[in-house]
Design a protein around this motif. Structure first.
Motif, short mmCIF file in Angstrom:
data_model
loop_
_atom_site.label_atom_id
_atom_site.label_comp_id
_atom_site.label_asym_id
_atom_site.label_seq_id
_atom_site.Cartn_x
_atom_site.Cartn_y
_atom_site.Cartn_z
N THR A 120 22.89 -34.42 35.10
CA THR A 120 21.78 -35.37 35.10
C THR A 120 22.17 -36.65 34.38
O THR A 120 21.91 -37.76 34.86
CB THR A 120 20.54 -34.76 34.42
OG1 THR A 120 20.15 -33.57 35.12
CG2 THR A 120 19.37 -35.74 34.42
N VAL A 121 22.82 -36.51 33.24
CA VAL A 121 23.24 -37.68 32.47
C VAL A 121 24.25 -38.51 33.26
O VAL A 121 24.13 -39.74 33.36
CB VAL A 121 23.84 -37.26 31.11
CG1 VAL A 121 24.38 -38.48 30.37
CG2 VAL A 121 22.79 -36.55 30.27
N VAL B 60 22.62 -40.46 35.92
CA VAL B 60 21.97 -41.67 35.42
C VAL B 60 23.02 -42.77 35.18
O VAL B 60 22.76 -43.95 35.43
CB VAL B 60 21.20 -41.37 34.11
CG1 VAL B 60 20.66 -42.66 33.50
CG2 VAL B 60 20.05 -40.40 34.39
N ILE C 71 18.75 -41.35 27.91
CA ILE C 71 18.71 -41.98 29.23
C ILE C 71 19.10 -43.46 29.14
O ILE C 71 19.86 -43.98 29.97
CB ILE C 71 17.32 -41.83 29.87
CG1 ILE C 71 17.02 -40.36 30.15
CG2 ILE C 71 17.20 -42.66 31.14
CD1 ILE C 71 17.99 -39.70 31.12
N GLU D 168 15.30 -37.87 23.92
CA GLU D 168 15.54 -37.80 25.36
C GLU D 168 15.49 -39.19 26.01
O GLU D 168 16.25 -39.49 26.94
CB GLU D 168 14.52 -36.87 26.04
CG GLU D 168 13.05 -37.25 25.86
CD GLU D 168 12.40 -36.61 24.66
OE1 GLU D 168 11.20 -36.32 24.72
OE2 GLU D 168 13.12 -36.39 23.65
N GLY E 114 21.04 -35.84 24.64
CA GLY E 114 20.26 -35.25 25.73
C GLY E 114 20.58 -33.81 26.05
O GLY E 114 20.00 -33.26 26.99
N SER F 22 25.07 -40.25 24.60
CA SER F 22 24.00 -39.91 25.53
C SER F 22 23.97 -38.41 25.81
O SER F 22 22.90 -37.80 25.81
CB SER F 22 24.20 -40.69 26.84
OG SER F 22 23.26 -40.28 27.81
#
Length: 242
Positions: free
Chosen positions: A62-63, A66, A192, A188, A54, A50
């Motif tokens: 941010t990852v 999530v 996510i 992208e 990303g 991931s």
């Protein structure tokens, strides 16, 4: 070629699941191994992939955010939708546990579908990269088969239901690979999706499988099985990337 290679993951998943069904009387050991394998998938496979996919679009924070959302979303499904409450009849409690098993097995099946997509998309880049990804998926799909059966049996599901979900999980990567012949998933978006499933599997492993595998069983052996499950996934993923 892609479909043929993806079909090998079907066999790998079935073999893993059938081993788990055959050894259902040793369920606590299977659950211990599954816990380590599920957590290993999250830490050693889904999360790194991931972040790699990303890195051009999202900050690492941010990852990981999530991932946390995925963890908390699964917690909400566990606690509020399927209600791990002790209130109500024993039949109702049994029904909720079966639903939890289905939720876990369904999540693993979707993950297997994404594994198949990963194989197909990797082959679109190059045959060499495709083979590396395929080997990694092939090896850890054996554990996926064990995990799928373990989740159903642990949640009061019968062997027939476990076999049904094992077949679904086995077919999923073939369908995922086939789907890449029709469309492409943007990097992208895939980043996510993988982060969300990292959170799902961390919750399943840490909050469900580990406590259940230790319940009323010798903790040393189940702990060793958990460590073995994580080690097998770590070795499989890293050997495939050599």
């Amino acid at each position: 070629m892609v479909i043929l290679i993806a079909s090998a993951t079907l066999v790998s998943t079935l073999v893993g699941g059938l081993v788990a069904l055959k050894l259902s009387d040793k369920l606590h050991l299977i659950l211990g191994f599954s816990a380590g394998a599920v957590i290993g998938v999250a830490f050693f496979d889904l999360l790194p992939e991931s972040m790699e996919l990303g890195e051009r679009y999202f900050a690492h924070s941010t990852v990981t955010g999530v991932v946390a959302l995925g963890f908390l979303a699964y917690l909400i499904l566990d606690r509020l939708v399927f209600l791990h409450a002790h209130a109500g009849t024993s039949a109702a409690a049994s029904s909720r546990q079966i639903q939890l098993g289905i939720l876990g097995a369904g999540s693993l099946s979707i993950h297997s579908f994404l594994d198949g997509m990963a194989i197909g998309l990797a082959f679109q880049v190059s045959a060499a990269i495709g083979m590396i990804v395929a080997v990694a998926v092939l090896v850890h799909d054996f554990s996926d088969g064990i995990n799928t059966v373990g989740l159903i049996l642990k949640n009061r599901g019968e062997k027939k239901r476990a076999l049904h979900w094992l077949i679904v999980d086995a077919v999923a990567p073939v369908m995922g690979a086939a789907s890449t012949l029709l469309f492409r998933l943007p990097e992208e978006a895939l980043s996510i999706v993988l982060a969300v499933f990292s959170g799902f599997f961390l919750y399943i492993g840490a909050s469900d499988l580990i406590p259940e595998s230790h319940h009323a069983h010798p903790k040393l052996l189940t702990t060793l099985m958990t460590l073995l499950g994580a080690a097998v996934l770590y070795a499989a993923i890293h050997l495939a990337n050599l």
